[in-house]
Design an enzyme around this catalytic site. Structure first.
Site, PDB file in Angstrom:
ATOM      1  N   PHE A  29      79.814  61.820  74.949  1.00 50.09           N
ATOM      2  CA  PHE A  29      79.045  63.022  75.262  1.00 50.09           C
ATOM      3  C   PHE A  29      77.550  62.768  75.091  1.00 50.09           C
ATOM      4  O   PHE A  29      77.123  62.267  74.052  1.00 50.09           O
ATOM      5  CB  PHE A  29      79.503  64.143  74.327  1.00 50.09           C
ATOM      6  CG  PHE A  29      78.800  65.451  74.496  1.00 50.09           C
ATOM      7  CD1 PHE A  29      78.912  66.167  75.678  1.00 50.09           C
ATOM      8  CD2 PHE A  29      78.043  65.975  73.457  1.00 50.09           C
ATOM      9  CE1 PHE A  29      78.278  67.389  75.827  1.00 50.09           C
ATOM     10  CE2 PHE A  29      77.415  67.200  73.593  1.00 50.09           C
ATOM     11  CZ  PHE A  29      77.517  67.904  74.787  1.00 50.09           C
ATOM     12  N   SER A  97      84.024  57.909  71.352  1.00 48.87           N
ATOM     13  CA  SER A  97      83.709  59.292  71.012  1.00 48.87           C
ATOM     14  C   SER A  97      84.402  60.263  71.978  1.00 48.87           C
ATOM     15  O   SER A  97      85.614  60.258  72.086  1.00 48.87           O
ATOM     16  CB  SER A  97      82.192  59.473  70.995  1.00 48.87           C
ATOM     17  OG  SER A  97      81.818  60.677  70.376  1.00 48.87           O
ATOM     18  N   MET A  98      83.638  61.082  72.718  1.00 50.07           N
ATOM     19  CA  MET A  98      84.270  61.965  73.704  1.00 50.07           C
ATOM     20  C   MET A  98      85.022  61.161  74.755  1.00 50.07           C
ATOM     21  O   MET A  98      86.025  61.622  75.303  1.00 50.07           O
ATOM     22  CB  MET A  98      83.237  62.850  74.381  1.00 50.07           C
ATOM     23  CG  MET A  98      83.834  63.799  75.416  1.00 50.07           C
ATOM     24  SD  MET A  98      82.604  64.502  76.532  1.00 50.07           S
ATOM     25  CE  MET A  98      82.289  63.118  77.638  1.00 50.07           C
ATOM     26  N   ASP A 196      80.606  57.456  59.623  1.00 49.96           N
ATOM     27  CA  ASP A 196      80.368  58.005  60.958  1.00 49.96           C
ATOM     28  C   ASP A 196      79.680  59.365  60.812  1.00 49.96           C
ATOM     29  O   ASP A 196      80.323  60.359  60.489  1.00 49.96           O
ATOM     30  CB  ASP A 196      81.687  58.169  61.722  1.00 49.96           C
ATOM     31  CG  ASP A 196      81.485  58.604  63.172  1.00 49.96           C
ATOM     32  OD1 ASP A 196      80.378  59.075  63.512  1.00 49.96           O
ATOM     33  OD2 ASP A 196      82.421  58.481  63.974  1.00 49.96           O
ATOM     34  N   HIS A 225      78.464  55.393  64.252  1.00 53.58           N
ATOM     35  CA  HIS A 225      79.279  56.012  65.294  1.00 53.58           C
ATOM     36  C   HIS A 225      79.402  55.163  66.559  1.00 53.58           C
ATOM     37  O   HIS A 225      80.499  54.944  67.070  1.00 53.58           O
ATOM     38  CB  HIS A 225      78.713  57.384  65.644  1.00 53.58           C
ATOM     39  CG  HIS A 225      79.507  58.098  66.691  1.00 53.58           C
ATOM     40  ND1 HIS A 225      80.814  58.500  66.488  1.00 53.58           N
ATOM     41  CD2 HIS A 225      79.190  58.471  67.960  1.00 53.58           C
ATOM     42  CE1 HIS A 225      81.269  59.096  67.576  1.00 53.58           C
ATOM     43  NE2 HIS A 225      80.309  59.085  68.488  1.00 53.58           N
TER      44      HIS A 225
END
Length: 253
Positions: A29, A97-98, A196, A225
């Site tokens: 994202f 992530s996303m 993270d 992250h």
């Protein structure tokens, strides 16, 4: 239209255009393919057919992302899957992530061979996020969540602001994906940073509850992250290759 330098999609045919295994990657994202470029190139060098699309609303401006629904992100990822599946025997889905969320959702709806995700998101700790649906009308954006990278000198090519409207869509995606997790039958490999600042540990708790023994977790002890651009990137690349080899060997047997 892409305006951010280096934010375009990546595609490689692998094995002279005749690879039996494809790998479909997705960035996160507000990010771009820059964050996964090294991972994509490494997998391509191993002979896999690789596809790394630029998701709608990304690679341009945060204002455009604010106008983009999660269904469009997923639709672009699913369309890339169809193209890759049409020219390979099997597809492994992966993401950061996303992008990991999209990979998990696709694995619940498509016959993928495996899932490899890095710090996938399913929850948000910030209590303001649950109100993003109306906050977006009075607070268009908040400071960026970009470049959570321990290794100095890295830039993932993400937006300088995070659109609140986009956060609303992100939450909708998280909720939808969480309900579909039990439908996943493929093996799932998760790389999880021990520190993270972006994705909370509650996301991993959801995965463990919903997937059980189908989940293999690899700890990343020297990355934040965006671990695909951090100190542990070589570990991610090598373990992903080993994971795909096991899947391919099982399919061949």
């Amino acid at each position: 239209m892409t305006s951010l330098p280096g934010a375009g999609a990546f595609s490689s045919a692998g094995h002279g255009g005749n690879a039996s295994t494809g790998v479909l990657l997705s960035h996160g994202f507000t990010g771009s393919p820059v964050s996964l470029a090294a991972w994509a190139r490494h997998l391509s060098d191993q002979g896999y057919a690789v596809s790394l699309p630029l998701l709608p609303g990304h690679g341009t401006t945060w204002q455009e992302l604010a106008r983009t629904s999660w269904e469009r992100w997923y639709g672009a990822y699913d369309a890339a899957y169809e193209q890759l599946q049409g020219r390979t025997d099997r597809v492994v889905v992966a993401g950061l992530s996303m992008g990991g969320t999209l990979a998990l959702r696709l694995a619940a709806h498509r016959p993928v061979a495996g899932v490899a995700v890095v710090n996938p998101g399913l929850t948000i700790d910030d209590p303001r996020a649950r109100h993003a649906g109306w906050l977006k009308y009075i607070m268009r954006s908040v400071p960026a969540i970009a470049n959570s990278i321990k290794l100095e000198g890295q830039d993932e090519g993400a937006y300088a602001r995070t659109p609140v409207g986009g956060v609303h869509q992100l939450l909708r995606l998280f909720r939808d994906t969480t309900t579909t997790l039990p439908l996943i039958t493929a093996p799932v490999l998760v790389f999880r940073s021990t520190v993270d600042p972006v994705v909370p540990e509650s996301s991993m708790e959801v995965l463990r509850r919903r997937l059980g023994n189908r989940l293999e977790v690899v700890a990343l002890e020297n990355s934040y992250h965006v671990a695909t651009m951090d100190h542990d990137a070589p570990l991610i690349f090598d373990r992903t290759h080993q994971f795909i080899q096991r899947i391919s060997a099982g399919a061949a047997a």
